[in-house]
Design a protein around this motif. Structure first.
Motif, mmCIF file in Angstrom:
data_model
loop_
_atom_site.group_PDB
_atom_site.id
_atom_site.type_symbol
_atom_site.label_atom_id
_atom_site.label_comp_id
_atom_site.label_asym_id
_atom_site.label_seq_id
_atom_site.Cartn_x
_atom_site.Cartn_y
_atom_site.Cartn_z
ATOM 1 N N LYS A 155 -73.172 68.615 57.799
ATOM 2 C CA LYS A 155 -74.135 69.712 57.702
ATOM 3 C C LYS A 155 -73.761 70.882 58.604
ATOM 4 O O LYS A 155 -74.241 71.999 58.398
ATOM 5 C CB LYS A 155 -75.532 69.215 58.064
ATOM 6 C CG LYS A 155 -75.674 68.756 59.504
ATOM 7 C CD LYS A 155 -77.085 68.268 59.790
ATOM 8 C CE LYS A 155 -77.225 67.835 61.254
ATOM 9 N NZ LYS A 155 -78.606 67.358 61.545
ATOM 10 N N LEU A 156 -72.905 70.636 59.594
ATOM 11 C CA LEU A 156 -72.448 71.727 60.459
ATOM 12 C C LEU A 156 -71.477 72.655 59.750
ATOM 13 O O LEU A 156 -71.165 73.732 60.277
ATOM 14 C CB LEU A 156 -71.782 71.154 61.711
ATOM 15 C CG LEU A 156 -72.671 70.294 62.610
ATOM 16 C CD1 LEU A 156 -71.860 69.718 63.753
ATOM 17 C CD2 LEU A 156 -73.841 71.101 63.145
ATOM 18 N N MET A 157 -70.982 72.250 58.560
ATOM 19 C CA MET A 157 -70.054 73.093 57.801
ATOM 20 C C MET A 157 -70.630 73.554 56.474
ATOM 21 O O MET A 157 -69.996 74.355 55.789
ATOM 22 C CB MET A 157 -68.751 72.320 57.532
ATOM 23 C CG MET A 157 -68.015 71.899 58.777
ATOM 24 S SD MET A 157 -66.479 71.048 58.407
ATOM 25 C CE MET A 157 -67.106 69.520 57.738
ATOM 26 N N ARG A 158 -71.807 73.058 56.096
ATOM 27 C CA ARG A 158 -72.385 73.386 54.802
ATOM 28 C C ARG A 158 -73.376 74.538 54.936
ATOM 29 O O ARG A 158 -74.058 74.667 55.955
ATOM 30 C CB ARG A 158 -73.096 72.180 54.206
ATOM 31 C CG ARG A 158 -72.148 71.093 53.733
ATOM 32 C CD ARG A 158 -72.904 69.866 53.292
ATOM 33 N NE ARG A 158 -72.006 68.864 52.732
ATOM 34 C CZ ARG A 158 -72.355 67.605 52.504
ATOM 35 N NH1 ARG A 158 -73.577 67.198 52.784
ATOM 36 N NH2 ARG A 158 -71.493 66.749 51.998
ATOM 37 N N HIS A 206 -58.780 63.965 68.050
ATOM 38 C CA HIS A 206 -58.699 65.363 68.469
ATOM 39 C C HIS A 206 -60.098 65.959 68.436
ATOM 40 O O HIS A 206 -61.066 65.304 68.027
ATOM 41 C CB HIS A 206 -57.752 66.163 67.563
ATOM 42 C CG HIS A 206 -58.207 66.245 66.138
ATOM 43 N ND1 HIS A 206 -57.951 65.254 65.211
ATOM 44 C CD2 HIS A 206 -58.931 67.180 65.466
ATOM 45 C CE1 HIS A 206 -58.477 65.582 64.049
ATOM 46 N NE2 HIS A 206 -59.085 66.746 64.180
ATOM 47 N N TYR A 207 -60.195 67.201 68.865
ATOM 48 C CA TYR A 207 -61.463 67.923 68.851
ATOM 49 C C TYR A 207 -61.338 69.125 67.900
ATOM 50 O O TYR A 207 -60.249 69.667 67.703
ATOM 51 C CB TYR A 207 -61.844 68.404 70.256
ATOM 52 C CG TYR A 207 -62.274 67.296 71.184
ATOM 53 C CD1 TYR A 207 -63.616 66.972 71.344
ATOM 54 C CD2 TYR A 207 -61.326 66.570 71.895
ATOM 55 C CE1 TYR A 207 -64.005 65.950 72.195
ATOM 56 C CE2 TYR A 207 -61.718 65.542 72.751
ATOM 57 C CZ TYR A 207 -63.058 65.245 72.895
ATOM 58 O OH TYR A 207 -63.435 64.232 73.726
ATOM 59 N N ALA A 208 -62.466 69.514 67.326
ATOM 60 C CA ALA A 208 -62.469 70.611 66.359
ATOM 61 C C ALA A 208 -63.755 71.419 66.523
ATOM 62 O O ALA A 208 -64.694 71.004 67.221
ATOM 63 C CB ALA A 208 -62.354 70.078 64.931
ATOM 64 N N THR A 209 -63.775 72.567 65.865
ATOM 65 C CA THR A 209 -64.948 73.444 65.859
ATOM 66 C C THR A 209 -65.404 73.629 64.421
ATOM 67 O O THR A 209 -64.673 74.217 63.618
ATOM 68 C CB THR A 209 -64.623 74.816 66.479
ATOM 69 O OG1 THR A 209 -64.190 74.631 67.826
ATOM 70 C CG2 THR A 209 -65.842 75.720 66.452
ATOM 71 N N PRO A 210 -66.587 73.150 64.030
ATOM 72 C CA PRO A 210 -67.064 73.358 62.661
ATOM 73 C C PRO A 210 -67.492 74.798 62.428
ATOM 74 O O PRO A 210 -68.046 75.454 63.316
ATOM 75 C CB PRO A 210 -68.253 72.392 62.557
ATOM 76 C CG PRO A 210 -68.712 72.206 63.959
ATOM 77 C CD PRO A 210 -67.503 72.337 64.835
ATOM 78 N N VAL A 211 -67.215 75.297 61.233
ATOM 79 C CA VAL A 211 -67.490 76.694 60.870
ATOM 80 C C VAL A 211 -68.189 76.711 59.522
ATOM 81 O O VAL A 211 -67.813 75.967 58.609
ATOM 82 C CB VAL A 211 -66.179 77.517 60.816
ATOM 83 C CG1 VAL A 211 -66.435 78.905 60.259
ATOM 84 C CG2 VAL A 211 -65.563 77.610 62.196
#
Length: 236
Positions: A64-67, A143-148
């Protein structure tokens, strides 16, 4: 028998030269622009810094952080240029470095500046090793990522420059991102909003996607997801 080829008459090039007073537009004024202390993009950490006595937490996928659309960071603060996401996805640390190095190499730091509009990688992405059996608990952090989300401004670029000067390398960076993105200016964003408003007001077809989904035409509830019913298939 040989076919006869018609003789082509050489065309005469006529050049008309008109004399007179030329009217050129004045150059744009950049006196109102405020430059930050550091014009280039700052380095972002690959792993979030935690206290020494805290174990790195794991998270769920949380798609839901990317939708859906971005509702906060969807405008340009400096009203100049930037890169905006057209769809959802995740930015890894390698993408941040690609953006930082490419823009730092192509931009003129004496009269341009760039700022981040996304956070450093913070969401842990877990992964199990190659060939492991099912079960055994959640895998370790890979790893780490940033949702957009769609409509999120990734970076902003401004200064004493025009869009034609920065469009090429902003477009190159946008094409290398893991989701659809585009280089924009404030004029492009204003035109897009005006075009969307005009299309919505002048639409003559009553069977829009919103009308079809809300009235369950063709039994579309059977194959639509909750996300499609919420955003009416606008954001995939």
């Amino acid at each position: 028998m040989f076919s006869k080829i018609p003789f082509l008459q050489p065309q005469r090039l006529i050049i008309i030269h008109s004399n007179g007073i030329k009217n050129f537009k004045p150059p744009p004024n950049f006196d109102h622009i405020d430059f930050p202390e550091k014009p280039k993009l700052r380095f972002l950490d690959k792993v979030p810094i935690l206290p020494p006595n805290v174990k790195p937490p794991k998270m769920q996928k949380k798609l839901k952080l990317m939708r859906g659309p971005e509702e906060v960071h969807n405008t340009l603060l400096h009203k100049q240029y930037g890169i905006i996401a057209l769809g959802g996805g995740r930015l890894k640390w390698g993408h941040f470095e690609m953006i930082r190095l490419t823009i730092g190499r192509k931009m003129d730091a004496n009269r341009m500046f760039a700022i981040w509009r996304v956070d450093a990688p913070w969401q842990p992405i877990t992964k199990k090793g190659q060939g492991q059996r099912m079960g055994g608990g959640k895998g370790g952090i890979d790893h780490y990522a940033t949702p957009v989300k769609a409509g999120r401004v990734i970076i902003e670029l401004g200064g004493k420059c025009e869009f034609k000067e920065v469009k090429d390398f902003l477009h190159d960076v946008a094409m290398k991102l893991p989701f659809k993105a585009m280089a924009v200016s404030q004029e492009i964003l204003d035109k897009q909003k005006e075009q969307e408003r005009w299309e919505e007001e002048n639409n003559q077809n009553p069977y829009t996607m919103k009308y079809i989904i809300q009235n369950n035409l063709g039994g579309c509830y059977r194959w639509l997801s909750p996300t499609d019913m919420k955003y009416f298939c606008k954001y995939v």
